[in-house]
Structure formats: structure tokens, C-alpha cells
Write an enzyme that holds these catalytic residues in place. Structure first.
Site, PDB file in Angstrom:
ATOM      1  N   ARG A  52       0.886  -1.186  -0.072  1.00  0.00           N
ATOM      2  CA  ARG A  52      -0.032  -0.465  -0.178  1.00  0.00           C
ATOM      3  C   ARG A  52       0.636   1.353   0.463  1.00  0.00           C
ATOM      4  NH1 ARG A  52      -1.925   1.982   4.792  1.00  0.00           N
ATOM      5  NH2 ARG A  52      -2.063   0.440   5.395  1.00  0.00           N
ATOM      6  N   TYR A 105     -14.406  16.781 -17.331  1.00  0.00           N
ATOM      7  CA  TYR A 105     -15.522  15.438 -16.482  1.00  0.00           C
ATOM      8  C   TYR A 105     -16.675  15.387 -15.378  1.00  0.00           C
ATOM      9  CZ  TYR A 105     -16.099  10.284 -15.827  1.00  0.00           C
ATOM     10  OH  TYR A 105     -16.240   8.753 -15.206  1.00  0.00           O
ATOM     11  N   ASP A 177      -6.664  18.365 -16.013  1.00  0.00           N
ATOM     12  CA  ASP A 177      -7.687  16.999 -16.180  1.00  0.00           C
ATOM     13  C   ASP A 177      -7.233  16.299 -18.278  1.00  0.00           C
ATOM     14  OD1 ASP A 177      -8.540  14.420 -17.335  1.00  0.00           O
ATOM     15  OD2 ASP A 177      -9.928  14.246 -15.918  1.00  0.00           O
ATOM     16  N   LYS A 202      -7.687   4.975 -19.860  1.00  0.00           N
ATOM     17  CA  LYS A 202      -7.760   5.092 -21.377  1.00  0.00           C
ATOM     18  C   LYS A 202      -6.252   5.639 -22.386  1.00  0.00           C
ATOM     19  CE  LYS A 202     -11.367   7.105 -19.931  1.00  0.00           C
ATOM     20  NZ  LYS A 202     -11.691   7.140 -18.933  1.00  0.00           N
TER      21      LYS A 202
HETATM   22  N1  PLP Z   1     -11.349  11.886 -16.715  1.00  0.00           N
HETATM   23  C1  PLP Z   1     -11.933  12.261 -17.718  1.00  0.00           C
HETATM   24  C2  PLP Z   1     -11.784  13.133 -18.955  1.00  0.00           C
HETATM   25  C3  PLP Z   1     -12.383  11.185 -18.233  1.00  0.00           C
HETATM   26  O1  PLP Z   1     -13.171  10.471 -19.103  1.00  0.00           O
HETATM   27  C4  PLP Z   1     -12.630   9.382 -16.871  1.00  0.00           C
HETATM   28  C5  PLP Z   1     -13.708   8.644 -17.569  1.00  0.00           C
HETATM   29  O2  PLP Z   1     -14.202   8.633 -18.411  1.00  0.00           O
HETATM   30  C6  PLP Z   1     -12.666   9.796 -16.037  1.00  0.00           C
HETATM   31  C7  PLP Z   1     -11.507  11.122 -15.621  1.00  0.00           C
HETATM   32  C8  PLP Z   1     -11.860   9.178 -14.368  1.00  0.00           C
HETATM   33  O3  PLP Z   1     -11.033   7.657 -14.719  1.00  0.00           O
HETATM   34  P1  PLP Z   1     -11.377   6.516 -14.530  1.00  0.00           P
HETATM   35  O4  PLP Z   1     -12.587   5.679 -14.936  1.00  0.00           O
HETATM   36  O5  PLP Z   1     -10.018   5.860 -14.928  1.00  0.00           O
HETATM   37  O6  PLP Z   1     -11.496   6.752 -12.865  1.00  0.00           O
END
Ligand code: PLP
Length: 390
Positions: A52, A105, A177, A202
Site C-alpha cells: 500500500r 468530466y 485533466d 484510457k
Molecule cells: N477524466 C476523464 C476526462 C474521463 O473521461 C474519465 C473516465 O471516463 C475520468 C477522468 C475518470 O477515469 P476512471 O474511469 O479511470 O476513474
């Protein structure tokens, strides 16, 4: 400073021994003596100890991200949301104020509006596409400015350098992000942001088989994030870290091929728009994109997503969506398979049609995240679906 428990950029040496890195699953490791145990337990050095806190596969992945982003280091989490929530929570305390882009997001706004506010943080929104509002909002003290670019699903592009300059002048940190356009498409730290967060689920994973997240930036900003990760236990496990190591050497190839295909599809579909088979097609590299110049000033390509506006609103988009053969009907992006989603039913389902329209998201919008099947195959699939739906 102690040796960080997260990965830092490493010099490349000759490849010796096994070329595929070992996967170390053991949650704990025997130590030679009390002094070693003390130093590892105090976080004074990183090593195989208790997973951890830190582990070899995680640090190896973090080192790769740090190097790619030009960061001091990177801290990896169990998902993109664990990374984003950790980056925010680690830098906030009760009484602080956050400026959160409207165009962000939904998971990030959900965390801010449901959880940060419960702990006494004020969350105010601004439009990342109308920066006068941000300037006005920064007249009052703010700790963090949180935003992303390009924006999902409209593919509008935010002036990252301008947001950074405004935030910096007001003494606020920027959290960005970068999921939609990872390096080599966009180098957010080079554009000046303080922390860049990725859903590694992604592009970094790239094969739709890993859930992970990562934050990169300067040591002094990463240290509290690593401490948060240790205390909350949101660490990335060794198996997905190993898969991310495995995906890494093909990241550039995948992203460049997906990006080239996305542009070819967007360019190809312009003929269908001209012929009236489609209302609109959007991609930041197209000549009629509203932010084309800005995209070219801060990105190395327009990204791997294409947005189509179908005739006939939501019904029209549903009809085309249901007739796709090669493009999977699935949320997410960044993988080798092309995926289609209807934002009106997924990311923006909570908004009314009028609210979606105000945000520039018509109900007839279909988002295609382009994979590696080849532009011709994907264009043919979209065209057969268009023809079958009418
Ligand atoms: N940020 C963006 C732009 C996303 O498209 C996503 C997921 O679709 C996330 C953050 C969150 O990522 P996760 O699904 O790996 O938690």
C-alpha cells in the site's frame, strides 16, 4: 528530502536480463534487519516493503509517466477518479475555495459537489470557454482552478496558457485533466499547469483492460498526494501497473495512428455533411473548428475523438448508433477498439435537452473514440449506419 515513495524519471540503460519486467505480487517483503524495517516504515526509502505504501511495478509505471510529462515524479492510483479526487483532496482544507470548470468530466464535478463541499470546501463554477468569468471569480481568493481540454464531447479547446496565467497571478494552483489528449498530443506541464491528472484507463492502458489513474507534477505538490494515497489506500495494484508498463512502448504509435485516423474520418465525413447526410462533424484540426488556431498553438494534433451531429436529433443519433457494426457501442476512449457513445444518454444524461443545448451538446451528438481498425473501415461503418438509418 527522503527518497519519494513514487516514481521519478530514470535514465535509460542498456536492456540486460529479462526484457519483460518481473511482476511482483507479494504484498509484503522480508527485510534483513531492524534498521531497514525502520527506514522503510518511516518512508525514508522506497523498496519492496508493504505494497500500500509503494511497490516496484507501480514506481516503474510512475517513472515512465514522469519522464513523458517532463515532471519531477508521478503518483499512480487505482483509477482516474482516485487520482483526481486524491489530487484535489490532498491540496484542500475546510474554508478553501475551488474554481471548477463547467466543462469538466462528470466524475470530477460529482466528487467536488458531493464530497468536497461536505468537508467545508466552497466549489464555484466558471466557463473555461469564457475566461472573463474566471478572471472575475479570481478576484476572491481561490486555492485551485480545475479544468480540462479538449472538452468532452464538444471537442472545444480551452486556452490553457491563459487559464494558467490568470490562476498564477491570483496565487491559485491549476489542476488539469489531460485524459482526452495525453502526450505526445499535449504536454500540459509544458503549457504551465501545476498538476496534470490522467485516467490511465484510457490511452496509457490503451487496450480496455486496465483501470488506473496518475498525477504528475513537482515534488512539493506530489508529496501530499502520495501521503493521501498511503493513508486512503487508493494505490494502483501491481498487476495493472505491469500491464501499463507493457502498454507503454506502443503509446506513441497507438496515439499517432488513432489521431491520424480520427482526422481522416472527420475530413471524410465533411462530404457527408455537404451532401446533407449529416448535420455536422467536429474535430479540433478541421478548418472550420472554432478553436482551430488555439488547438494548433497548444496541441500536436487534434486528438483521437470525432463528434458527429446527426440529422433528426436524438432519434436520428439512436438510429445510427444502433446500426454500427465495427464501432462498439461502449463508453470510454483511448483503446485500440473504436467506441461510440451518445452523450445525451451517458455523460450528460443528468441535464435537460435545453441545458445540453446551452452547453453546446445537441441531442443528436454521437461521439466516436477512434481505435486502430483503420480510417477506411471506420468511415465505411459510419456511412453504412448513416445509409441504413435513413
Ligand atoms: N477524466 C476523464 C476526462 C474521463 O473521461 C474519465 C473516465 O471516463 C475520468 C477522468 C475518470 O477515469 P476512471 O474511469 O479511470 O476513474
Amino acid at each position: 528530502m527522503h527518497e519519494p515513495l513514487y516514481g521519478t524519471p530514470r535514465p535509460h540503460g542498456p536492456l540486460l536480463g529479462p526484457l519483460s519486467p518481473p511482476l511482483l505480487r507479494s504484498t509484503t517483503a522480508g527485510q534483513p534487519d531492524a534498521e531497514t524495517l525502520r527506514a522503510l516504515g518511516a518512508g525514508e526509502r522506497a523498496g519492496e516493503f508493504y505494497q500500500r505504501l509503494s511497490h516496484t511495478n507501480g514506481r516503474a509505471f510512475e517513472s515512465l509517466v514522469a519522464e513523458l510529462e517532463g515532471a519531477d515524479g508521478a503518483v499512480a492510483f487505482a483509477s482516474g477518479m482516485a487520482a483526481m479526487s486524491g489530487a484535489l483532496a490532498a491540496h484542500l482544507r475546510a474554508g478553501d475555495r475551488v474554481l471548477l470548470a463547467e466543462e469538466i468530466y462528470g466524475g470530477t464535478s460529482g466528487f467536488a459537489l458531493h464530497d468536497l463541499v461536505r468537508f467545508g470546501v466552497t466549489v464555484d463554477r466558471f466557463s473555461a470557454l469564457q475566461l472573463d468569468g474566471l478572471r472575475a471569480a479570481l478576484a476572491r481568493p481561490a486555492k485551485l482552478v480545475v479544468f480540462e481540454s479538449p472538452i468532452n464531447p464538444t471537442l472545444r479547446v480551452v486556452d490553457v496558457r491563459a487559464v494558467v496565467a490568470m490562476a498564477r497571478a491570483a496565487g491559485a494552483l491549476t489542476v488539469f485533466d489531460g485524459t482526452f489528449a495525453p502526450p505526445p498530443i499535449q504536454l500540459a506541464l509544458e503549457l504551465g499547469v501545476d498538476l496534470v491528472v490522467h485516467s490511465a484507463t484510457k490511452f496509457f492502458g490503451g487496450h480496455s483492460d486496465v483501470l488506473a489513474g496518475v498525477v504528475a507534477g513537482r515534488h512539493e505538490l506530489l508529496a501530499p498526494i502520495e501521503a493521501w494515497r498511503r493513508r486512503t489506500g487508493a494505490v494502483l495494484a501491481p498487476d495493472p501497473a505491469w500491464l501499463l508498463q507493457r502498454s507503454w512502448p506502443t503509446l506513441r504509435l497507438r496515439v499517432e495512428a488513432q489521431q491520424a485516423a480520427a482526422l481522416a474520418i472527420a475530413e471524410g465525413l465533411r462530404a457527408d455533411v455537404a451532401a446533407g447526410r449529416l448535420r455536422a462533424v467536429s474535430h479540433p484540426w478541421l478548418p472550420d473548428h472554432p478553436d482551430r488556431a488555439l488547438a494548433r498553438a497548444q496541441m500536436h494534433g487534434g486528438g483521437c475523438v470525432v463528434a458527429l451531429e446527426l440529422n433528426g436529433g436524438l432519434a436520428g443519433a439512436r438510429a445510427v448508433f444502433d446500426r454500427l457494426h465495427r464501432i462498439a457501442r461502449a463508453p470510454s476512449l483511448g483503446g485500440i477498439e473504436s467506441l461510440a457513445t451518445l452523450p445525451a444518454f451517458t455523460t450528460h444524461a443528468a441535464l435537460s435537452p435545453a441545458q445540453r443545448a446551452a452547453a453546446g451538446i445537441p441531442d443528436g451528438l454521437l461521439r466516436v473514440a477512434v481505435g486502430l481498425e483503420g480510417a477506411d473501415v471506420l468511415l465505411a461503418d459510419l456511412r453504412q449506419a448513416l445509409a441504413a438509418a435513413t
